[in-house]
Structures are given as structure tokens and as C-alpha cells.
Design an enzyme around this catalytic site. Structure first.
Site, PDB file in Angstrom:
ATOM      1  N   GLU A  56      -9.305 -22.243 -72.017  1.00 35.20           N
ATOM      2  CA  GLU A  56      -8.336 -22.008 -73.094  1.00 35.20           C
ATOM      3  C   GLU A  56      -8.430 -20.613 -73.693  1.00 35.20           C
ATOM      4  OE1 GLU A  56      -9.494 -26.460 -73.515  1.00 35.20           O
ATOM      5  OE2 GLU A  56     -10.338 -24.595 -72.705  1.00 35.20           O
ATOM      6  N   LEU A 208     -26.406 -25.824 -43.325  1.00 38.92           N
ATOM      7  CA  LEU A 208     -25.708 -26.448 -44.451  1.00 38.92           C
ATOM      8  C   LEU A 208     -25.220 -25.448 -45.491  1.00 38.92           C
ATOM      9  CD1 LEU A 208     -28.019 -29.566 -45.035  1.00 38.92           C
ATOM     10  CD2 LEU A 208     -26.027 -29.373 -43.529  1.00 38.92           C
ATOM     11  N   ARG A 211     -20.024 -20.666 -44.525  1.00 43.95           N
ATOM     12  CA  ARG A 211     -19.965 -19.487 -43.656  1.00 43.95           C
ATOM     13  C   ARG A 211     -18.551 -18.910 -43.561  1.00 43.95           C
ATOM     14  NH1 ARG A 211     -23.476 -23.083 -41.537  1.00 43.95           N
ATOM     15  NH2 ARG A 211     -21.995 -23.984 -40.067  1.00 43.95           N
TER      16      ARG A 211
END
Length: 432
Positions: A56, A208, A211
Site C-alpha cells: 500500500e 534443487l 536455474r
């Protein structure tokens, strides 16, 4: 609420803005806000990376004097409490906006209803519930952590035409094509943490990380369910732990008596798939079953930035006579490499998930291991299921998927099916 098409259009834009920083706002929700004057957007804001400033004040700052008499559309009820930043309700009041339209009321007890009351007490017209379903979807991770004290859990599976997710003992295989894998990379970038079992971590040696060029810095925290601290020091996860955080979740109690199958460590227990009720009725030492192996058969070419090769020198499976000193040595070695080791019943989601929520993890992607996937499904802690279907087959020695389109739990809604390259994706969600 009844709303004009213009109202819906502007709230759609606020929702779109809120999605931009998913997975990057710490414990704060990723909120979107637009300020509209005479039918035109004069200010836009998204919760900043790290959680501050909120949406906001950013939108109001962009609008400047044009905010006076304008309408603000915001995806979540403006905050009313003093934290590290002043209340957003106060900022809206000071700006002179005449109307505020809200999609979702904040369940945080410090805010819920209070932000709305502050605005109305200041003479501002407040309307709520516009595109609420879409708004709740965009804020699913935050809402789940606030109302259920755990992360929002997404289960992703790539399934072959014959219902397999890999082949035992052969590492990663390509079930889906480049387009689907690119989507998963984007999903990782929008998620706080990603989780696999130790079987998958050893068999596949995944990294994990994200990329996608330009988004590498948005890689999620990587979590491995590893009761006996068997993650190899040469694994990609350990080798990159100083660049992207890795948490290894070990068992709080490793040893029982010296006899009886119920006292053996998870890695030597039979391969079982208990129901939630069966898990709850067994002794604690049996409940900690190994839940992670996801072998695969045809190697996937490394994506850009991925380190090729396999983990070597893994710590051999332990037995019941292993000493505490050996486990302590593993812990020290992992921590010396930059891995964080925590102890929190890795195969009890009802304890693990609140612990992750307390560490500012609001969204969790479960991406590895049939048994790990089955654990979260049977415990009832999956909120969203992504089933990618590839065109090929695995055949003999395949690892069967823990869930198919024909056995999705009844409380999931089928969001839709779409084509992703040469693959298809079916998406299912529980109500947030």
C-alpha cells in the site's frame, strides 16, 4: 460483494502484482495494491522482497497527490498494528483515498477486521470479498501458515504413461520434457522451501536450485529428511550449502533396544506403506520408516548451471549398534560444510511442518521420493497436487506413482488440465 467490471479488472491487476514476489517476502504475505483515479491506475505496489515496505505505501507513493479521492484495490486487508513499519491503514487514511476495495480479510488476530474498522471510522468507504477465491489462491501460503500453523504444501510428480515416476536404482530419468521442467523451475522460484527424502537425495544427487537465468537468487531453502545424517559430503546439496541453505532433518531418538525389528533404524526396515491410522497406532520407533527413494533410469542432461556427476563416498547405512559418536561426527562434518542439522521427527509431518512454519517457511514443495510423497498424502498435509504426465513408459523395475488421477482424495478440486510441451498437467487443490 457486487462489483463492476472495472472493479474486477483493477483487482485482477492487484492480484497479478501480489504474485510477483511469491516466496520472497519472509513471514509477510506478498500483497498487491493498485490506486485508481478517474478510471486509470495511478499507483502500483507489491510487498517488497524481504517483506517491507508493504504494497500500500508503495502504491500510494507512486500515486502521490492523485491518491486523494481515489480508490485503492488491495488483495489483503491493510494491516492495523504497529510492527517494524507503521500500519498500512494509517497510510491509506493519510493519503486521502475515498474508497478501499479488499479481496481477502486478514486472519492475523492483530489485524482481522481492525484494518477495515480503522478505514471506516475515518469515513472511507470499504468493500470486501471482491474476487475472494482468486485472492485466497494468491495468498494461499500466508493464509495456511496463519490459520493452520504450517506451510502450504505442494506435491509435484512427473508420471510416465505406465504410471511410474522412475526406475529403481538408476538415478534421474527424463519423464517430462523441457517445457514442463522449466515450469517446475519457476515454481521453485515462487516457493520458500523444497523437500526430498534421503533416498532421493542419494540416488539422484539433485541440486534443487533455480536455474532460470536471472532467477538463480530465488532458489528455495532445501530440506532433506535424513534421520541418520547419511547425506554424502560430496553431494551437490552439501557442496552448494554455503550458496543456498540446506537443512537436514535428523531423528531426535536414533536408538532403541538392541533387539527387535521395531528398534532398527529406518534404512533397514521393510519397505512399507502404512495408512495414517496405521502410523499412529505403531510404536514411535516403527513410525520412522524410510520415505525417500526415487530411482530413475535414463540420465537427464544437466540444465544450465547444474553440476554434472553423482554423489560419491556416501556414508553407508547404519545399524542399531552404531555409536552416538559416529552420528555426532556426521553432524559436525555436515555443519562444517555449511549444512544446518535439526532434529525434529522427520517422518512426522504434524511435528515437522509447524517447526518449518516457525522458521518463516510459508510454502513447501515436496518434489522427491514416492515414499515421501505418500507420507504427506496419507497424513493429509498436501494442499495442491501437480501431476505432470509424460508421453513415454518406464517398464520393468519402475517405481509406481503414489497417486494417480483416478484416486485423488475427494476433498481436492480439479482445477484443470493443460498441455505443457509434449506433456500434460493436471492440477488439484484443496480449499484454502
Amino acid at each position: 460483494m457486487s462489483a463492476s467490471s472495472d472493479d474486477a479488472q483493477f483487482m485482477q491487476e492487484a492480484i497479478r502484482l501480489g504474485l510477483l514476489h511469491l516466496g520472497q517476502t519472509s513471514t509477510n504475505p506478498s500483497v498487491g495494491c493498485v490506486v485508481v483515479r478517474d478510471g486509470k491506475i495511478v499507483g502500483r505496489g507489491t510487498t517488497a522482497v524481504g517483506g517491507r515496505p508493504h504494497a500500500e505505501p508503495q502504491a500510494l507513493a507512486e500515486a502521490g497527490e492523485l491518491a486523494r479521492g481515489a480508490t485503492a484495490y488491495v488483495t489483503l486487508e491493510p494491516c492495523s498494528h504497529h510492527g517494524k513499519t507503521p500500519p498500512c491503514a494509517d497510510a491509506l487514511i493519510a493519503s486521502g483515498v475515498s474508497r478501499v476495495v479488499i479481496s481477502v480479510t486478514d486472519p492475523d488476530e492483530r489485524v482481522s477486521g481492525r484494518g477495515i474498522a480503522m478505514l471506516r471510522d475515518a469515513g472511507i468507504v470499504v468493500e470486501t470479498g471482491l474476487l475472494e477465491e482468486e485472492g485466497r489462491h494468491s495468498l494461499a501460503a500466508y493464509l495456511t501458515r496463519q490459520t493452520k500453523n504450517r506451510p502450504y504444501v505442494i506435491l509435484k510428480l512427473a508420471v510416465s504413461q505406465d504410471g511410474m515416476i522412475g526406475r529403481m536404482g538408476e538415478g534421474q530419468i527424463a519423464i517430462t520434457g523441457p517445457a514442463a521442467r522449466a515450469e517446475v523451475q519457476q515454481l521453485r522460484a515462487e516457493t520458500d522451501a523444497i523437500l526430498v527424502g534421503i533416498g532421493t537425495a542419494v540416488a539422484d544427487d539433485p541440486e534443487l536450485t533455480v536455474r532460470i537465468p536471472g532467477l538463480q537468487g530465488r532458489s528455495p531453502v532445501r530440506i532433506v529428511l535424513d534421520p541418520l545424517l547419511e547425506l554424502p559430503l560430496t553431494s551437490k546439496l552439501v557442496r552448494t550449502a554455503r550458496q543456498v541453505p540446506v537443512i537436514v532433518v535428523g531423528r531426535e531418538e536414533v536408538f532403541g533396544s538392541e533387539t527387535g525389528e521395531q528398534d532398527l533404524p529406518p534404512s533397514v526396515l521393510p519397505d512399507i506403506s502404512p495408512t495414517r491410522g496405521e502410523i499412529d497406532s505403531l510404536p514411535a520407533s516403527v513410525q520412522n520408516v524410510d520415505l525417500g527413494t526415487s530411482g530413475q533410469a535414463q540420465p537427464i542432461s544437466p540444465l544450465v548451471g547444474e553440476m554434472p556427476g553423482r554423489a560419491e563416498g556416501g556414508i553407508p547405512t547404519t545399524n542399531a549398534n552404531e555409536t552416538t559418536a559416529q552420528l555426532e561426527s556426521r553432524r559436525q562434518a555436515l555443519e562444517s560444510a555449511g549444512v544446518e542439522v535439526v532434529y525434529c521427527h522427520p517422518y512426522h509431518p504434524e511435528q515437522l511442518l509447524p517447526a518449518l512454519a516457525s522458521r518463516a517457511i510459508s510454502s513447501l514443495l515436496v518434489e522427491g521420493g514416492a515414499k515421501t510423497a505418500r507420507l504427506f498424502l496419507e497424513a493429509g498435509y498436501v494442499d495442491r497436487i501437480l501431476l505432470y504426465q509424460g508421453p513415454g513408459t518406464i517398464g520393468q523395475g519402475g517405481i509406481e506413482t503414489p497417486i494417480r488421477k483416478t484416486d485423488i482424495p475427494s476433498d481436492f478440486k480439479h482445477v484443470g488440465t493443460r498441455i505443457v510441451g509434449d506433456d500434460s498437467l493436471d492440477e488439484y487443490e484443496r480449499e484454502v
